[in-house]
Design a protein around this motif. Structure first.
Motif: not given
Length: 395
Positions: A131-136, A138, A158, A160
């Motif tokens: 789930q931390k990949r969502v920070k990549e 934007p 997040h 998006l």
């Protein structure tokens, strides 16, 4: 709509069979609204039928798994560079990438400095694992078009821009098959028990399930001698299936035509399938099923530590409970699969319970305001294109 020319150019990419179907429907819906729209990019047979001349074969991108992708890294890197250069040269009005996040998101990042509007269709399943990949994400797209209703909220929190457009399985025609036509076409008597086997659409995954399916059929033959296996696959995988099934105790019917596949669903009494969209297709057709899957043990080791959801089968995930069995990795064994298939064929209560649950799941996948998913996606794409071109005009 405000377009920079009378025939806007959309560069569109799909990396596997399911994305090819999505891309073809989207192209058709876009052309219905903008008849002079032009397309370039990468796609398979279905997108080519809509007029796309693919930059390179889509099959070059159809690979999955942590270990399976390693031998293909150099080729994939070359294809990534080739796609980015083509976009830079053609200067399209919009780029659409469909699913295949390993390749598509790298491409979106690579072209981020070109000032071209970007849409990604089919949300990366980071809600399931990593789930931390969502920070990549934007800055990778102007809009994310998602297929599952809970994804809009997940990505929205997040920051998006995300839009739920409905699930394209509802447009698949999977429920419109003709059982009698299938039996007539393939010379199968009414007594034949049709078992659909779906090993996957990629060359790298089908060989993992086909051997265990063959072993299962040997066991089934003792108690159910009238079972006939039907294997619907993409044309890309058909030759792999033909070679891998030569020693099966029952010659399978290998289906590559989509209408023949839906007819097979109508004739089927049960199915074994990999996880993913195929579970929704079978649910729409009302076919009782079990989900099974096997990957490289190293891939499985890491996946089990990363997956954050309780189910891998999409129908189970959407239902929030186990409505179909999940027979994964160590449970993907001939004896286990044979026992489950026999239950699906012979226990009418199990089959009926599954079908009732399917109806509830599918209702939740309908698009906004009752639109067909491809139409909702096309309108979202045109809104992005219009906003981008309006901004250019004002600028």
């Amino acid at each position: 709509m405000v377009f920079p020319s009378s025939s806007p150019l959309v560069w569109i990419l799909a990396g596997e069979a399911s994305g090819d179907v999505l891309g073809a429907r989207l192209m058709h819906a876009l052309r219905a609204r903008v008849p002079n729209m032009r397309f370039a990019g990468v796609g398979g047979v279905r997108m080519q039928e809509e007029g796309l001349v693919s930059l390179f074969p889509m099959r070059d991108l159809a690979v999955m798994g942590l270990v399976e992708v390693l031998p293909r890294v150099r080729q994939l890197s070359a294809r990534l560079e080739e796609a980015a250069q083509d976009i830079a040269a053609q200067k399209p009005d919009l780029v659409i990438t469909i699913d295949s996040p390993g390749f598509a998101l790298r491409l979106l990042k690579k072209i981020s400095g070109l000032g071209i509007a970007r849409v990604h269709y089919v949300a990366p399943q980071v809600w399931a694992w990593r789930q931390k990949r969502v920070k990549e994400f934007p800055g990778l797209w102007e809009e994310l078009l998602c297929l599952l209703p809970f994804e809009e909220k997940f990505f929205g929190k997040h920051g998006l821009k995300t839009r739920f457009v409905g699930h394209p399985v509802l447009q698949s025609g999977a429920k419109d098959g003709d059982a009698a036509r299938f039996r007539d076409r393939h010379g199968l008597p009414e007594s034949a028990k049709i078992l659909v086997l779906m090993p996957g659409s990629r060359r790298s995954e089908a060989p993992r399930l086909l051997p265990v399916f063959g072993q299962m059929l040997r066991l089934l033959k003792k108690n159910m001698p009238d079972v006939v296996p039907v294997v619907p696959v993409s044309p890309v995988v058909a030759s792999v299936v033909e070679r891998a099934t030569q020693d099966w105790p029952v010659k399978p019917v290998i289906v590559t035509d989509i209408h023949d596949k839906h007819d097979a669903f109508a004739a089927a009494g049960a199915a074994l399938t990999k996880s993913g969209t195929s579970t929704l297709e079978l649910a729409l057709a009302g076919v009782p099923m079990a989900v099974t899957y096997r990957v490289n043990p190293i891939t499985a080791f890491f996946a089990r530590r990363l997956i954050k959801v309780p189910f891998v089968a999409m129908v189970n995930l959407l239902a929030g409970r186990a409505i179909v069995p999940e027979l994964l990795q160590e449970q993907c064994r001939a004896d286990v699969l044979a026992r489950e298939v026999q239950i699906l064929f012979e226990d009418k209560e199990v089959a009926q319970t599954q079908k009732q649950a399917f109806a509830t799941v599918l209702h939740g996948l309908e698009g906004p305001q009752g639109q067909l998913p491809a139409d909702a996606a096309a309108e979202a794409v045109l809104e992005v294109l219009n906003r981008k071109n309006t901004a250019k005009t004002l600028g």
